[in-house]
Motif scaffolding. Sequence first.
Motif, PDB file in Angstrom:
ATOM      1  N   ARG A 176       0.719  -1.129   0.096  1.00  0.00           N
ATOM      2  CA  ARG A 176       0.017  -0.041  -0.013  1.00  0.00           C
ATOM      3  C   ARG A 176       0.946   1.275   0.020  1.00  0.00           C
ATOM      4  NH1 ARG A 176      -5.476  -0.965   0.910  1.00  0.00           N
ATOM      5  NH2 ARG A 176      -5.766  -3.014   2.120  1.00  0.00           N
ATOM      6  N   PHE A 177       1.964   1.366   0.638  1.00  0.00           N
ATOM      7  CA  PHE A 177       2.833   2.468   0.914  1.00  0.00           C
ATOM      8  C   PHE A 177       3.355   2.829  -0.370  1.00  0.00           C
ATOM      9  CE2 PHE A 177       6.794   4.572   1.878  1.00  0.00           C
ATOM     10  CZ  PHE A 177       6.470   5.412   2.482  1.00  0.00           C
ATOM     11  N   SER A 178       3.697   1.867  -1.077  1.00  0.00           N
ATOM     12  CA  SER A 178       4.379   2.053  -2.453  1.00  0.00           C
ATOM     13  C   SER A 178       3.412   2.168  -3.647  1.00  0.00           C
ATOM     14  CB  SER A 178       5.168   0.624  -2.865  1.00  0.00           C
ATOM     15  OG  SER A 178       6.010   0.041  -2.043  1.00  0.00           O
ATOM     16  N   ASN A 179       2.242   2.059  -3.417  1.00  0.00           N
ATOM     17  CA  ASN A 179       1.406   2.361  -4.428  1.00  0.00           C
ATOM     18  C   ASN A 179       0.196   3.264  -4.098  1.00  0.00           C
ATOM     19  OD1 ASN A 179       1.728   0.249  -6.732  1.00  0.00           O
ATOM     20  ND2 ASN A 179       1.816  -1.006  -5.114  1.00  0.00           N
ATOM     21  N   ASN A 180       0.545   4.290  -3.504  1.00  0.00           N
ATOM     22  CA  ASN A 180      -0.349   5.399  -3.010  1.00  0.00           C
ATOM     23  C   ASN A 180      -1.799   4.825  -2.434  1.00  0.00           C
ATOM     24  OD1 ASN A 180      -0.985   8.009  -3.136  1.00  0.00           O
ATOM     25  ND2 ASN A 180      -1.443   8.221  -5.484  1.00  0.00           N
ATOM     26  N   GLY A 181      -1.521   3.978  -1.255  1.00  0.00           N
ATOM     27  CA  GLY A 181      -2.523   3.455  -0.630  1.00  0.00           C
ATOM     28  C   GLY A 181      -3.443   2.428  -1.143  1.00  0.00           C
ATOM     29  N   ILE A 233      -9.814   3.393 -10.828  1.00  0.00           N
ATOM     30  CA  ILE A 233      -8.938   2.331 -10.556  1.00  0.00           C
ATOM     31  C   ILE A 233      -7.714   2.887 -10.308  1.00  0.00           C
ATOM     32  CG2 ILE A 233      -8.533   1.856 -13.044  1.00  0.00           C
ATOM     33  CD1 ILE A 233      -8.268  -1.242 -12.170  1.00  0.00           C
ATOM     34  N   ALA A 234      -6.871   2.595  -9.446  1.00  0.00           N
ATOM     35  CA  ALA A 234      -5.395   3.025  -8.947  1.00  0.00           C
ATOM     36  C   ALA A 234      -4.676   2.623 -10.009  1.00  0.00           C
ATOM     37  CB  ALA A 234      -5.201   2.561  -7.828  1.00  0.00           C
ATOM     38  N   MET A 235      -4.940   1.511 -10.482  1.00  0.00           N
ATOM     39  CA  MET A 235      -3.889   0.966 -11.668  1.00  0.00           C
ATOM     40  C   MET A 235      -3.966   1.394 -12.807  1.00  0.00           C
ATOM     41  SD  MET A 235      -3.316  -3.457 -12.904  1.00  0.00           S
ATOM     42  CE  MET A 235      -4.616  -3.330 -13.872  1.00  0.00           C
ATOM     43  N   ALA A 236      -2.881   2.070 -13.459  1.00  0.00           N
ATOM     44  CA  ALA A 236      -2.961   2.587 -14.706  1.00  0.00           C
ATOM     45  C   ALA A 236      -2.809   1.474 -15.937  1.00  0.00           C
ATOM     46  CB  ALA A 236      -1.870   3.727 -14.807  1.00  0.00           C
TER      47      ALA A 236
END
Lengths: 322, 134
Positions: A176-181, A233-236
């Motif tokens: 989570r820390f590496s992926n903006n939560g 979605i957080a994944m681009a």
Amino acid sequence: MLARSCLRSTRAIASARNSAVTITKRAASSSRSGSAADSPLRMNIAAVAATTVAAGSIAWYYHLYGPTAHAMTPAEEGLHAPKYPWVHEQFFKTFDHQALRRGFQVYREVCASCHSLSRVPYRSLVGTILTSDEAKALAEENEYDTEPNDQGEIEKRPGKLADYLPSPYPNDEAARFSNNGALPPDLSLIVKARHGGCNYIFSLLTGYPDEPPAGAQVGDGLNFNPYFPGTGIAMARVLYEGLVDYEDETPATTSQMAKDVVEFLNWAAEPELDDRKRMGMKVLVVTSVLFALSVWVKRYKWAWLKSRKIVYDPPNSGKSRH
Amino acid sequence: MGIWDTLTDLIEAATPWTTAEAEAPVAQDEQTEETTETKEEPAAEEAAAEEEAEEEEEEEEEDEDELVDPKETLEEECRQSKKCAPVKHHFDECVDRVTGAAEGVPKEDCVEEFFHLAHCATQCAAPKLWSVLK
């Protein structure tokens, strides 16, 4: 109902039998009822009332339950993926193992930087996706903890076939820390874990539009994808043309890579699928053999009954037999 | 389709004259045959070689070109098709309406119209796409 109709018919027969009496009776009754019975409203009042109640109850039902209330807007629900003709979803087809091999390559080069595949060991890749030597070489690229040595220290050793694929992050918090939560989910069982399965994931990977439709609200650090419930979605988008160089020189278009990786993920979730289908085929073969056998046995057992002949030999009245 | 392939596979596996190879057979014999053939007809061989070279060049050029995703092209065709014309019309109208009234935060979005258009296009492109992909 039946009893009532029977009664009525007996009554009708009875009335027909002594018709003379009934004629006089009918005349008497019609004269007695008078003018009120002749009005159509009075005669049909029960039917009209029943019809009104029936229509009213239907209307009431639709008033109560008719219009479906959607708790979610279509955007919150997400666009439903179309059905694609996956090879491995046919009854008598296995996974396309060439596609699995390509899909594993896509996973390793693209997805593995964020998504773990923690339930898949190297040994399961042997024979289905990689050869034994390839899998061993791949395992040895990573380091794993050993058992504690004499001093109680845990050292590192190169991986072996019994080890599981390494995860990109040590734990969920680090991910989570590496992926903006946002937590990139583990992909081991993702095909089973998502409504729509393969179709959903394929559509999700290939469905990023060039730009969100006019007026759509896209949150900070999110990307618009119509297939993701909520559309943010957080994944681009990660799959672009030519991202991977396939060893069999398949053109690495976005949809090709998505198809391969989804088939691979389906394998990761259901590695027993090929064996299961073979077992199903065995069941069909064995039951058909047993059925054929039972038909022949039945013919054998019934032969005496089917082939017997019953002859009626009438007694000759002229001659008496002794 | 599926069961027929299975049956033919079974027959192929059972017939004694077929061989199942775990790995691709070595293509050495074919090469020697080719060389013997080419010795007999050198002129034809040269012409063939030239043609092959040209073909290779063309292939290289194709490789250098940007790869185009067949899904994109098929869906674009579907979007422009007659079948999806009503939903595309609605979407375009919505986009015009929303972009026309752009002042601050728009009150309306075209997500639903976009969904209908995307649904129509993907449904139409789905069966075609699999025949293009490997």
